[in-house]
Design a protein around this motif. Sequence first.
Motif, short mmCIF file in Angstrom:
data_model
loop_
_atom_site.label_atom_id
_atom_site.label_comp_id
_atom_site.label_asym_id
_atom_site.label_seq_id
_atom_site.Cartn_x
_atom_site.Cartn_y
_atom_site.Cartn_z
N GLU A 167 21.90 -32.20 -70.39
CA GLU A 167 21.61 -30.78 -70.23
C GLU A 167 22.87 -29.96 -69.96
N GLU A 168 23.78 -30.50 -69.16
CA GLU A 168 25.02 -29.78 -68.87
C GLU A 168 25.83 -29.56 -70.15
N LEU A 169 25.72 -30.49 -71.09
CA LEU A 169 26.42 -30.34 -72.37
C LEU A 169 25.77 -29.24 -73.20
N SER A 170 24.45 -29.15 -73.13
CA SER A 170 23.73 -28.07 -73.82
C SER A 170 24.13 -26.72 -73.26
N SER A 171 24.34 -26.64 -71.95
CA SER A 171 24.75 -25.38 -71.32
C SER A 171 26.11 -24.93 -71.84
N VAL A 172 27.04 -25.89 -71.99
CA VAL A 172 28.36 -25.57 -72.54
C VAL A 172 28.21 -25.02 -73.96
N ALA A 173 27.32 -25.63 -74.74
CA ALA A 173 27.10 -25.19 -76.13
C ALA A 173 26.49 -23.79 -76.17
N ARG A 174 25.52 -23.52 -75.30
CA ARG A 174 24.87 -22.20 -75.29
C ARG A 174 25.87 -21.09 -74.96
N VAL A 175 26.75 -21.36 -74.02
CA VAL A 175 27.75 -20.35 -73.64
C VAL A 175 28.64 -20.01 -74.82
N HIS A 176 29.04 -21.02 -75.60
CA HIS A 176 29.92 -20.75 -76.74
C HIS A 176 29.20 -19.98 -77.84
N SER A 177 27.94 -20.32 -78.11
CA SER A 177 27.18 -19.58 -79.12
C SER A 177 27.06 -18.10 -78.74
N LYS A 178 26.75 -17.84 -77.48
CA LYS A 178 26.63 -16.46 -77.01
C LYS A 178 27.97 -15.75 -77.06
N ASP A 179 29.03 -16.45 -76.69
CA ASP A 179 30.36 -15.86 -76.69
C ASP A 179 30.79 -15.48 -78.11
N ASN A 234 38.03 -20.11 -78.78
CA ASN A 234 37.66 -18.74 -78.43
C ASN A 234 38.90 -17.84 -78.36
N PRO A 235 38.71 -16.53 -78.21
CA PRO A 235 39.86 -15.61 -78.19
C PRO A 235 40.86 -15.90 -77.06
N ASP A 236 40.44 -16.67 -76.05
CA ASP A 236 41.35 -17.03 -74.97
C ASP A 236 42.20 -18.25 -75.31
N GLY A 237 41.94 -18.83 -76.49
CA GLY A 237 42.69 -20.00 -76.92
C GLY A 237 42.11 -21.33 -76.47
N ASP A 238 40.87 -21.32 -75.94
CA ASP A 238 40.26 -22.54 -75.42
C ASP A 238 39.39 -23.21 -76.48
N GLY A 239 39.61 -24.51 -76.68
CA GLY A 239 38.78 -25.31 -77.56
C GLY A 239 37.62 -25.90 -76.78
N PRO A 240 36.81 -26.75 -77.42
CA PRO A 240 35.61 -27.29 -76.77
C PRO A 240 35.86 -27.98 -75.43
N THR A 241 36.86 -28.85 -75.38
CA THR A 241 37.11 -29.60 -74.14
C THR A 241 37.60 -28.68 -73.03
N GLU A 242 38.48 -27.76 -73.37
CA GLU A 242 39.00 -26.84 -72.35
C GLU A 242 37.90 -25.91 -71.84
N ARG A 243 37.03 -25.45 -72.72
CA ARG A 243 35.91 -24.60 -72.28
C ARG A 243 35.00 -25.39 -71.35
N ALA A 244 34.76 -26.67 -71.69
CA ALA A 244 33.91 -27.51 -70.84
C ALA A 244 34.56 -27.73 -69.48
N ARG A 245 35.86 -27.90 -69.48
CA ARG A 245 36.57 -28.11 -68.22
C ARG A 245 36.47 -26.87 -67.33
N LYS A 246 36.64 -25.70 -67.92
CA LYS A 246 36.55 -24.46 -67.16
C LYS A 246 35.13 -24.23 -66.64
N ALA A 247 34.13 -24.75 -67.37
CA ALA A 247 32.73 -24.63 -66.93
C ALA A 247 32.36 -25.73 -65.94
N GLU A 248 33.35 -26.56 -65.59
CA GLU A 248 33.15 -27.68 -64.65
C GLU A 248 32.09 -28.65 -65.16
#
Length: 239
Positions: free
Chosen positions: A107-119, A130-144
Motif C-alpha cells: 500500500e505504501e508503494l501505491s501511495s507513492v504512485a498516486r502522489v506522482h500521478s497527481k503531481d 518531476n520538475p524538482d529533478g526527482d526520479g522514482p526512488t528519490e521521490r519515494a525516499r522523500k515520502a519516507e
Amino acid sequence: MDRDGRVIQAYLREATGADVILVKDGKEYRFPVSRLSEADRAYVTDWMEYRLPKQVETAGGKSFPQLSDKELETAPYLSLELVEKTVFDFTNQERKTNGVKALQKYEELSSVARVHSKDMCLRGFFSHQNPDGDGPTERARKAEFPGLAKSPDGKPRPGLSENIARVGRYSSIRQSTREEKIVRRRIGWQSEVMLARQIVRGLLDSPEHKKNMLDPTKAYQGVGIYVFREHVFVTQNFF
C-alpha cells in the motif's frame, strides 16, 4: 474569488475538477467549483488547461480531444480504487502467462504512485522525473517509503522502477453534423475494467514498460491513478 456573492481575497492553490483549494492568510479553504461565480469558474478552467497538454497521449500513442463541461456531466461514476486494482490484477495475469511470479500489493508503494500521478496533472508534466529533478526512488525516499529501509520480505532490494501513462476516460466520440457543423457529440465512456485493460495493453506495447512489468527481480507493485476531467494519469511502481 467570488463565492455566493461574497468576494474572497485569496489565491488559487489547487483545482481537482470538482473542488478548488484557496489560500487566505496562510489557511486553506476547499470550495466546490459549482459554487464559484461564472467568471471564477472560467478562471479555474483556464488555470488547469494552462497546465495540461491540449491533447493527452495514451500509453498506446493515441490522442483524445478535450470535452466540454456539459459533456463531462454525462460521465458515469468512476472508481479509481477499482481501476488501480484491475491494473494490478491484469499485470499479474501477464506475469503468470509469462511464467513470472505474481507481485504482491504494497500500500505504501501505491501511495507513492498516486502522489506522482497527481503531481503530473497539477504541475503539467509527463515524465518519470518531476520538475524538482526527482526520479522514482528519490521521490519515494522523500515520502519516507519504508521499503527503502527494509522491504517486507526482509530482502535487500534496489530502488523503484516505474511505468507511467496518460489515457482518456472515454473510448469513442460519435459526432452529428448539420451543414458541415458539429451539432452533437455522443461520448462512449469507459468502465473501470475497460480503462485498466487499455492501460495495461498500452504499457505492454512499450518494450521498456513491458520489461518492468515482467521483471522477475521485483516482488511488489503499487498503482496510483489520478483523474482530472477526461484525463487519466497513471503511475505503476515496482519494488
